[in-house]
Write a protein that holds these residues in place. Structure first.
Motif, PDB file in Angstrom:
ATOM      1  N   GLU A  69       4.066   7.297 -12.042  1.00 40.37           N
ATOM      2  CA  GLU A  69       5.350   7.696 -12.643  1.00 40.37           C
ATOM      3  C   GLU A  69       5.207   8.927 -13.549  1.00 40.37           C
ATOM      4  OE1 GLU A  69       6.502   4.094 -14.519  1.00 40.37           O
ATOM      5  OE2 GLU A  69       7.488   3.293 -12.726  1.00 40.37           O
ATOM      6  N   LYS A  70       3.982   9.139 -14.028  1.00 39.34           N
ATOM      7  CA  LYS A  70       3.762  10.291 -14.926  1.00 39.34           C
ATOM      8  C   LYS A  70       3.959  11.628 -14.201  1.00 39.34           C
ATOM      9  CE  LYS A  70       2.630   7.974 -18.610  1.00 39.34           C
ATOM     10  NZ  LYS A  70       3.289   6.742 -18.137  1.00 39.34           N
ATOM     11  N   ILE A  71       3.795  11.595 -12.884  1.00 39.47           N
ATOM     12  CA  ILE A  71       4.007  12.847 -12.125  1.00 39.47           C
ATOM     13  C   ILE A  71       5.181  12.672 -11.156  1.00 39.47           C
ATOM     14  CG2 ILE A  71       1.714  13.895 -12.331  1.00 39.47           C
ATOM     15  CD1 ILE A  71       0.945  12.521  -9.695  1.00 39.47           C
ATOM     16  N   ASP A  72       6.110  11.787 -11.547  1.00 39.35           N
ATOM     17  CA  ASP A  72       7.392  11.638 -10.837  1.00 39.35           C
ATOM     18  C   ASP A  72       7.248  11.226  -9.374  1.00 39.35           C
ATOM     19  OD1 ASP A  72       8.765  12.406 -13.174  1.00 39.35           O
ATOM     20  OD2 ASP A  72       8.481  14.530 -12.683  1.00 39.35           O
ATOM     21  N   ILE A  73       6.285  10.327  -9.091  1.00 37.51           N
ATOM     22  CA  ILE A  73       6.201   9.753  -7.734  1.00 37.51           C
ATOM     23  C   ILE A  73       7.183   8.587  -7.691  1.00 37.51           C
ATOM     24  CG2 ILE A  73       4.717   8.659  -5.995  1.00 37.51           C
ATOM     25  CD1 ILE A  73       3.838  11.500  -6.610  1.00 37.51           C
ATOM     26  N   PRO A  74       8.242   8.662  -6.881  1.00 36.04           N
ATOM     27  CA  PRO A  74       9.217   7.560  -6.848  1.00 36.04           C
ATOM     28  C   PRO A  74       8.655   6.328  -6.130  1.00 36.04           C
ATOM     29  CG  PRO A  74       9.801   9.236  -5.218  1.00 36.04           C
ATOM     30  CD  PRO A  74       8.622   9.772  -5.988  1.00 36.04           C
ATOM     31  N   GLU A  75       9.289   5.210  -6.343  1.00 39.85           N
ATOM     32  CA  GLU A  75       8.875   3.952  -5.715  1.00 39.85           C
ATOM     33  C   GLU A  75       8.797   4.104  -4.194  1.00 39.85           C
ATOM     34  OE1 GLU A  75       7.766  -0.122  -5.687  1.00 39.85           O
ATOM     35  OE2 GLU A  75       8.138   1.149  -7.450  1.00 39.85           O
ATOM     36  N   SER A  76       9.744   4.844  -3.635  1.00 32.31           N
ATOM     37  CA  SER A  76       9.817   4.993  -2.175  1.00 32.31           C
ATOM     38  C   SER A  76       8.678   5.841  -1.613  1.00 32.31           C
ATOM     39  CB  SER A  76      11.154   5.623  -1.782  1.00 32.31           C
ATOM     40  OG  SER A  76      11.303   6.893  -2.412  1.00 32.31           O
ATOM     41  N   ARG A  77       7.993   6.608  -2.483  1.00 34.75           N
ATOM     42  CA  ARG A  77       6.941   7.503  -2.014  1.00 34.75           C
ATOM     43  C   ARG A  77       5.544   7.050  -2.431  1.00 34.75           C
ATOM     44  NH1 ARG A  77       5.112  10.668   0.135  1.00 34.75           N
ATOM     45  NH2 ARG A  77       4.726  12.530  -1.119  1.00 34.75           N
ATOM     46  N   LYS A  78       5.459   5.901  -3.108  1.00 37.95           N
ATOM     47  CA  LYS A  78       4.158   5.504  -3.655  1.00 37.95           C
ATOM     48  C   LYS A  78       3.130   5.243  -2.553  1.00 37.95           C
ATOM     49  CE  LYS A  78       5.069   0.503  -3.930  1.00 37.95           C
ATOM     50  NZ  LYS A  78       5.231  -0.660  -4.825  1.00 37.95           N
ATOM     51  N   ASP A  79       3.553   4.643  -1.439  1.00 43.04           N
ATOM     52  CA  ASP A  79       2.601   4.359  -0.361  1.00 43.04           C
ATOM     53  C   ASP A  79       2.041   5.647   0.221  1.00 43.04           C
ATOM     54  OD1 ASP A  79       3.268   1.775  -0.840  1.00 43.04           O
ATOM     55  OD2 ASP A  79       4.025   1.313   1.157  1.00 43.04           O
ATOM     56  N   ASP A  80       2.913   6.637   0.421  1.00 47.91           N
ATOM     57  CA  ASP A  80       2.467   7.928   0.973  1.00 47.91           C
ATOM     58  C   ASP A  80       1.455   8.587   0.034  1.00 47.91           C
ATOM     59  OD1 ASP A  80       4.176   7.604   3.092  1.00 47.91           O
ATOM     60  OD2 ASP A  80       5.799   8.779   2.199  1.00 47.91           O
ATOM     61  N   PHE A  81       1.747   8.549  -1.269  1.00 44.71           N
ATOM     62  CA  PHE A  81       0.852   9.189  -2.234  1.00 44.71           C
ATOM     63  C   PHE A  81      -0.505   8.502  -2.255  1.00 44.71           C
ATOM     64  CE2 PHE A  81      -0.836   9.644  -6.598  1.00 44.71           C
ATOM     65  CZ  PHE A  81      -0.932  11.041  -6.645  1.00 44.71           C
ATOM     66  N   ARG A  82      -0.516   7.165  -2.234  1.00 47.28           N
ATOM     67  CA  ARG A  82      -1.777   6.433  -2.275  1.00 47.28           C
ATOM     68  C   ARG A  82      -2.616   6.686  -1.021  1.00 47.28           C
ATOM     69  NH1 ARG A  82       0.956   0.833  -4.721  1.00 47.28           N
ATOM     70  NH2 ARG A  82       1.574   1.788  -6.702  1.00 47.28           N
ATOM     71  N   ARG A  83      -1.939   6.717   0.156  1.00 55.96           N
ATOM     72  CA  ARG A  83      -2.678   7.024   1.394  1.00 55.96           C
ATOM     73  C   ARG A  83      -3.220   8.454   1.376  1.00 55.96           C
ATOM     74  NH1 ARG A  83       1.134   3.513   3.958  1.00 55.96           N
ATOM     75  NH2 ARG A  83       2.628   5.237   4.195  1.00 55.96           N
ATOM     76  N   GLU A  84      -2.420   9.362   0.802  1.00 56.36           N
ATOM     77  CA  GLU A  84      -2.841  10.771   0.695  1.00 56.36           C
ATOM     78  C   GLU A  84      -4.134  10.893  -0.108  1.00 56.36           C
ATOM     79  OE1 GLU A  84      -1.142  14.528  -1.801  1.00 56.36           O
ATOM     80  OE2 GLU A  84       0.378  13.481  -0.612  1.00 56.36           O
ATOM     81  N   ILE A  85      -4.212  10.155  -1.229  1.00 53.67           N
ATOM     82  CA  ILE A  85      -5.417  10.186  -2.066  1.00 53.67           C
ATOM     83  C   ILE A  85      -6.605   9.603  -1.306  1.00 53.67           C
ATOM     84  CG2 ILE A  85      -6.506   9.269  -4.160  1.00 53.67           C
ATOM     85  CD1 ILE A  85      -4.518  11.415  -4.814  1.00 53.67           C
ATOM     86  N   MET A  86      -6.401   8.470  -0.611  1.00 54.20           N
ATOM     87  CA  MET A  86      -7.503   7.840   0.110  1.00 54.20           C
ATOM     88  C   MET A  86      -7.981   8.704   1.279  1.00 54.20           C
ATOM     89  SD  MET A  86      -8.192   5.355  -1.707  1.00 54.20           S
ATOM     90  CE  MET A  86      -9.588   4.902  -0.698  1.00 54.20           C
ATOM     91  N   ASN A  87      -7.028   9.361   1.968  1.00 54.61           N
ATOM     92  CA  ASN A  87      -7.413  10.253   3.076  1.00 54.61           C
ATOM     93  C   ASN A  87      -8.233  11.439   2.553  1.00 54.61           C
ATOM     94  OD1 ASN A  87      -6.099   8.648   4.917  1.00 54.61           O
ATOM     95  ND2 ASN A  87      -4.213   9.874   4.926  1.00 54.61           N
ATOM     96  N   TYR A  88      -7.837  11.925   1.379  1.00 54.94           N
ATOM     97  CA  TYR A  88      -8.538  13.055   0.749  1.00 54.94           C
ATOM     98  C   TYR A  88      -9.985  12.659   0.416  1.00 54.94           C
ATOM     99  CZ  TYR A  88      -9.609  16.549  -2.890  1.00 54.94           C
ATOM    100  OH  TYR A  88     -10.195  17.529  -3.644  1.00 54.94           O
ATOM    101  N   ILE A  89     -10.151  11.467  -0.160  1.00 53.92           N
ATOM    102  CA  ILE A  89     -11.493  10.964  -0.515  1.00 53.92           C
ATOM    103  C   ILE A  89     -12.321  10.757   0.752  1.00 53.92           C
ATOM    104  CG2 ILE A  89     -12.764   9.031  -1.531  1.00 53.92           C
ATOM    105  CD1 ILE A  89     -10.382   8.680  -3.471  1.00 53.92           C
ATOM    106  N   GLY A  90     -11.672  10.209   1.797  1.00 41.33           N
ATOM    107  CA  GLY A  90     -12.374   9.960   3.063  1.00 41.33           C
ATOM    108  C   GLY A  90     -12.859  11.255   3.702  1.00 41.33           C
ATOM    109  N   ALA A  91     -12.025  12.300   3.669  1.00 42.13           N
ATOM    110  CA  ALA A  91     -12.403  13.593   4.255  1.00 42.13           C
ATOM    111  C   ALA A  91     -13.589  14.184   3.512  1.00 42.13           C
ATOM    112  CB  ALA A  91     -11.206  14.544   4.205  1.00 42.13           C
ATOM    113  N   LEU A  92     -13.618  14.005   2.183  1.00 37.37           N
ATOM    114  CA  LEU A  92     -14.749  14.507   1.391  1.00 37.37           C
ATOM    115  C   LEU A  92     -16.039  13.781   1.758  1.00 37.37           C
ATOM    116  CD1 LEU A  92     -13.134  14.858  -2.170  1.00 37.37           C
ATOM    117  CD2 LEU A  92     -13.946  16.737  -0.730  1.00 37.37           C
ATOM    118  N   MET A  93     -15.948  12.478   1.936  1.00 39.27           N
ATOM    119  CA  MET A  93     -17.138  11.672   2.270  1.00 39.27           C
ATOM    120  C   MET A  93     -17.716  12.089   3.629  1.00 39.27           C
ATOM    121  SD  MET A  93     -16.018   7.882   0.946  1.00 39.27           S
ATOM    122  CE  MET A  93     -17.540   7.108   1.476  1.00 39.27           C
ATOM    123  N   ILE A  94     -16.826  12.392   4.586  1.00 40.88           N
ATOM    124  CA  ILE A  94     -17.284  12.835   5.914  1.00 40.88           C
ATOM    125  C   ILE A  94     -18.081  14.127   5.798  1.00 40.88           C
ATOM    126  CG2 ILE A  94     -16.474  13.741   8.148  1.00 40.88           C
ATOM    127  CD1 ILE A  94     -14.128  11.707   7.920  1.00 40.88           C
TER     128      ILE A  94
END
Length: 688
Positions: free
Chosen positions: A579-604
């Protein structure tokens, strides 16, 4: 004591002696025959350049940088206008488009495309760098003439009675003028040889000045018309263009009508010599020391040119179009110089509305020199004077210069046509910020629509004066802050000579309010970041958040480190960060997957995730940590007189971070903390 002083003096003299370039001095003091000069021209034809060619080559000699201003628009930055020879003291910022137009005009004139017959008129509001541009050109040409690339030569006549004495041309004219008109084509063919279109070709334009014409005629009579004998009496020397020495650089400014005299431009009779030579039309009894005469081979600057009396403007018309001036009692005389004038908007409007000035309008190339409309460039203007962060023993708090510059730029911008865009947002777009829904093309269109943008508003001089006032007025403070400067800016509006109506004053005060609000947001952000700058705490918070969103996206549970039990992901904690960066409830899943995909790409790729690399996540973590720690630090207690020892220790840590990371000193860091504390205190009162 005496021996020490003597030793010190010797050291100073030795220091200077070791840095002298005597060979360069000898080159600059070269004197030779006309024959030797012809050899010099054949070897280095550039020495016979005209004034426009010399000034253009001088500007280009410093180099250029080409950059993309926006998509499809390339801009050239001329390094000459950075004033590199003077440590940037007179550097011009934010006017690359204007300077590109100006240098293009010089190039066109240098190539003989017609602009050489025009007055280059710098037009813009007061304090927009018109005089600075002219000063840079004059000073630059002085320096250029001292270099081998910028060498300039003139001629003189050996005194018949005293052969060691030479009477030099009073107008420092080009020695090639001594070649008779009927022989010039053949001489040029010889001098230019096999030069192709790309190479510089020598040209001979113009005739001898009245003084040299008289001397030439007298010698021709003496030698029975033998030109080769006349040339034996000629000496050629290298000259250094200098405004102080009145050689090749001239400046003219209007005076009151009673004191104006057109002879100041074209020279006057020397009445003491009339008795010696018997006639007031003898050129030896004339002082060729008017500004047009003096500036021959270089530049003449007309300060506030449109304030000149009509008599002066007639001289200006002939000088620009025909490259000739008319000294009293003599025929029209050739001149070779770049004519630069500058004027402000009211004077230029008067020119446009005066039908009798049509001839002058037709002979001018107007180059607009507006105020800067890019914040980063406006900041650079003030940083020239206040670049050390400490002036006159005072520390200048962070954002002090920035806020003053922001207000100045806001006064120059036209209100945006787009109702959804504020003036402050427009300023930020011009300064390179991105804003959703606005492309580079939109910004380009905005600039094209705002025709008069930058031609009105507050002058940088006014802001510089008020910063100086703030430095002097607040004697008890070791530091000056944005509010001190903004108070000076506001107080000065009451007596500002160029603000003629209350409506404009009210508008400028309103814009100061916009700047104060922006400053409030900036310092709140900095204090929040300073409080949340605990690296270990940020890492723990980030690790906790990553563990929870990993479990959430993979539909797993989280192991509680304290109890050892598995639990559902902490939704409340995750949302408190998002909420501190204005992620609405409807977009929280997209944001969380985005972070995990980013971490996964770095690990690869074999890389480690760093939360600082993701700007949005980093900001969210800082704000969350600030919220958690704000109450433990008891920031709002700063507005009270009593602060306990434990709280004071935590506040001191925050102050040290403000000093270390943001450039504050002890006093300004304390001021900012108190100010931000008062904001939060007001916020607490409002919530209650």
């Amino acid at each position: 004591m005496t021996s020490l002083k003597t030793s010190s003096g010797k050291n100073i003299i030795s220091l200077i002696a070791g840095r002298q370039d005597l060979e360069q001095f000898r080159r600059k003091s070269w004197v030779g025959t006309f024959e030797e000069y012809l050899d010099l021209v054949r070897e280095t034809p550039q020495v016979a350049r005209n004034a426009f060619e010399r000034v253009y080559d001088m500007v280009i000699s410093y180099g250029t940088t080409v950059y993309d201003e926006s998509r499809g628009v390339k801009r050239t930055h001329f390094k000459f206008f950075d004033d590199p020879d003077n440590g940037g003291r007179d550097a011009v910022f934010g006017l690359d488009e204007t300077l590109e137009s100006f240098v293009n005009a010089l190039m066109s004139a240098a190539k003989g495309y017609g602009i050489e017959k025009r007055v280059l008129l710098l037009h813009g509001p007061v304090g927009s760098s018109k005089s600075t541009i002219a000063r840079l050109l004059k000073r630059g040409l002085e320096r250029y003439s001292t270099t081998d690339a910028g060498a300039v030569y003139t001629h003189g006549w050996v005194n018949e009675a005293e052969p060691t004495e030479v009477h030099w041309c009073p107008m420092h004219e080009e020695p090639l003028h001594l070649v008779p008109e009927r022989f010039r084509d053949d001489v040029l063919k010889d001098l230019n040889g096999d030069a192709d279109e790309e190479q510089y070709k020598v040209k001979i334009v113009g005739d001898l000045c009245p003084y040299c014409r008289f001397m030439y005629t007298e010698r021709l009579k003496k030698y029975g018309g033998d030109w080769t004998q006349v040339i034996q009496d000629i000496r050629v020397k290298r000259i250094t263009l200098s405004e102080q020495d009145r050689c090749g650089i001239g400046t003219f400014q209007p005076k009151d009508e009673k004191n104006q005299d057109s002879t100041e431009l074209t020279g006057d009779i020397n009445y003491r010599k009339i008795a010696e030579y018997g006639s007031d039309s003898d050129p030896r009894a004339f002082n060729f020391d008017g500004e047009f005469n003096v500036a021959n081979r270089g530049i003449i600057e007309f300060i506030e040119v449109l304030k000149l009396d009509v008599a002066f403007l007639y001289d200006l018309l002939g000088a620009s179009q025909e490259h000739k001036v008319k000294p009293k009692k003599f025929a029209q005389t050739d001149i070779d110089e770049v004519i630069i004038g500058h004027t402000n908007e009211p004077e230029y409007r008067r020119l446009q509305n005066n039908e009798f000035m049509e001839a002058l309008r037709d002979r001018t190339v107007k180059i607009d020199v507006p105020y800067v409309t890019r914040l980063s460039d406006e900041i650079k203007i003030y940083e020239k004077d206040y670049n050390s962060g400490k002036v006159k023993g005072k520390h200048i708090a962070p954002h002090t210069i920035e806020m003053a510059a922001m207000w100045a730029v806001l006064t120059r911008l036209e209100p945006p046509n787009n109702a959804s865009l504020t003036l402050l947002q427009k300023l930020k777009l011009y300064n390179g910020r991105t804003l959703a829904g606005f492309t580079e093309e939109n910004i380009k269109e905005m600039k094209e629509e705002a025709i008069s943008e930058g031609l009105h508003g507050i002058s940088p001089r006014y802001v510089q004066d008020k910063i100086s006032n703030a430095l002097v007025a607040n004697l008890e403070s070791k530091s000056i802050n944005p509010f001190m400067v903004m108070n000076e800016l506001e107080a000065g509006l009451k007596h500002h000579s160029l603000i003629t109506n209350e409506e404009l004053r009210a508008k400028y005060r309103e814009l100061l309010g916009v700047v104060k609000e922006e400053y409030e947001n900036i310092v709140k952000n900095e204090v929040q970041r300073a409080i949340a700058a605990d690296e270990d705490a940020l890492k723990r918070l980030c690790a906790n958040y990553i563990d929870n969103i990993k479990a959430y996206t993979q539909r797993e549970k989280v192991r509680n480190k304290f109890t050892g039990q598995t639990e559902e992901p902490d939704e409340r904690m995750m949302r408190s960060i998002e909420e501190k960066i204005d992620i609405p409830e409807s977009r929280k899943d997209d944001f969380r997957r985005e972070i995990m995909n980013y971490i996964g790409a770095l690990m690869i790729d074999g890389k480690t995730f760093d939360y600082k690399a993701n700007e949005r996540l980093y900001r969210a973590l800082q704000l969350k940590l600030f919220e958690d720690q704000k109450d433990t630090i008891k920031l709002t207690s700063l507005v009270s007189q009593v602060v306990d020892k434990d709280t004071q220790a935590k506040i001191d840590v925050v102050k040290s971070r403000l000093i270390r990371d943001f450039g504050y000193d002890d006093e300004s860091a304390g001021d900012v903390l108190h100010y931000v504390a008062s904001i939060f205190a007001r916020g607490d009162v409002k919530r209650k």
